[in-house]
Design an enzyme around this catalytic site. Sequence first.
Site, PDB file in Angstrom:
ATOM      1  N   LYS A 115      48.341 -64.921  10.291  1.00  0.00           N
ATOM      2  CA  LYS A 115      49.132 -64.170   9.330  1.00  0.00           C
ATOM      3  C   LYS A 115      50.591 -64.864   9.454  1.00  0.00           C
ATOM      4  O   LYS A 115      51.568 -64.933   8.551  1.00  0.00           O
ATOM      5  CB  LYS A 115      49.178 -62.687   9.630  1.00  0.00           C
ATOM      6  CG  LYS A 115      47.818 -62.264   8.840  1.00  0.00           C
ATOM      7  CD  LYS A 115      47.823 -60.937   8.112  1.00  0.00           C
ATOM      8  CE  LYS A 115      46.592 -60.381   7.451  1.00  0.00           C
ATOM      9  NZ  LYS A 115      45.468 -59.970   8.086  1.00  0.00           N
ATOM     10  N   LYS A 200      37.929 -70.810  -0.172  1.00  0.00           N
ATOM     11  CA  LYS A 200      37.757 -69.382   0.045  1.00  0.00           C
ATOM     12  C   LYS A 200      38.177 -68.688  -1.217  1.00  0.00           C
ATOM     13  O   LYS A 200      39.079 -69.055  -1.847  1.00  0.00           O
ATOM     14  CB  LYS A 200      38.485 -69.049   1.365  1.00  0.00           C
ATOM     15  CG  LYS A 200      38.542 -67.619   1.769  1.00  0.00           C
ATOM     16  CD  LYS A 200      39.326 -67.653   2.908  1.00  0.00           C
ATOM     17  CE  LYS A 200      39.963 -66.273   2.954  1.00  0.00           C
ATOM     18  NZ  LYS A 200      39.367 -65.047   3.172  1.00  0.00           N
ATOM     19  N   LYS A 203      43.125 -64.684  -4.468  1.00  0.00           N
ATOM     20  CA  LYS A 203      43.936 -64.687  -5.202  1.00  0.00           C
ATOM     21  C   LYS A 203      45.056 -65.727  -5.431  1.00  0.00           C
ATOM     22  O   LYS A 203      45.331 -66.179  -6.375  1.00  0.00           O
ATOM     23  CB  LYS A 203      44.836 -63.224  -5.442  1.00  0.00           C
ATOM     24  CG  LYS A 203      45.612 -63.117  -6.762  1.00  0.00           C
ATOM     25  CD  LYS A 203      46.411 -61.814  -6.621  1.00  0.00           C
ATOM     26  CE  LYS A 203      47.296 -61.856  -7.801  1.00  0.00           C
ATOM     27  NZ  LYS A 203      48.667 -60.886  -7.605  1.00  0.00           N
TER      28      LYS A 203
END
Length: 331
Positions: A115, A200, A203
């Site tokens: 992240k 994967k 969005k």
Amino acid sequence: MTQRILSGMRATNPRLHIGNLEGALRNWVRLQDEGHTMFCMVADYHALTTMGDMPPDLAHNSREVAKDFIAGGLDPERSTIFVQSMVPQHAELHLIFSMVTGLGKLERVPTFKEKKDDLAEGRPVSYGLLGYPVLQSADILLYRPHGVPVGKDQAPHLELSREIARSFNATFGVELFPEFKNIISEDESRATLPGVDMRKMSKSYDNCIYINDTEEETAKRIMGAFTTPTKIRKTDPGVPEGCAVCQYMRLYVPGYEQAWDEDRRGERGCMQSKKELIEALNEYLRPMRERRATLDDGAIDEILQAGAEKARDFAADTMRQVRAAMRINPI
Ligand code: TRP
């Protein structure tokens, strides 16, 4: 034995895709239908840990995600569906857990490194992002569950939650937090459903099929989906393992094995497969879409209010025990 189960999904986006449906929601529904006591959470606070320059519209996202939960088969009469921020005990237990969790442990969590790398140039790592798994531990342990159904990627977070539970119990001399189990989907092909481009499903890649798409949108997505690049003519052999259409057929088209064989032998064109898939997938999603259409914001707000009340009752009881164990309050 009926068990108490807690799970959650981040409200980063207002819509769930079929990857969320097959990889997570479907398991929750199965556990519900087996009679377990389910706490199903929309993790809205977690969506704030990686926001870009624009904060997400969490009120909107949470309602929409809850609608998808119900569309996908969760029954608010049997399962407790709630939004994290409507149960203040999550924030309270997060604070307490943050006092018993070492920094080094959090810095080593693999999702933190990922992240951190995903953050936009120059955006500082927030205190909240580092603490993401601590908040998740609070989410879980508030409900003292027997099991937590999640995808494989969440295993490091759950391991940390168990460590926090053990260390809390040991430090304060109680047996408050149980050793819960990870409930991992046994069906690998459902757990890792690819996007229409075989990456994967996400969005940000614009490669999703959403529960709440129209039938036309789903058809368009499938028509444009990735197939074997060297298969130009019907008679060229295909490689079903690397073809998005074939991967979806495996889940949605009965007797797909024969279609795969024909594809391998160059006896079937991609167009035929796409047409069969569109038909089958839309048929599979139709009852979910119809159920979703019956839920307006008023109905969902009532469900979330009732869910929050039930979750708060349970969470407040855990917090009373936490405070007693820690001897926090003078009175
Ligand atoms: N971290 C989870 C995810 O990204 C979402 C989540 C938040 C969660 N709290 C949870 C999952 C508690 C299980 C239990 O998918």
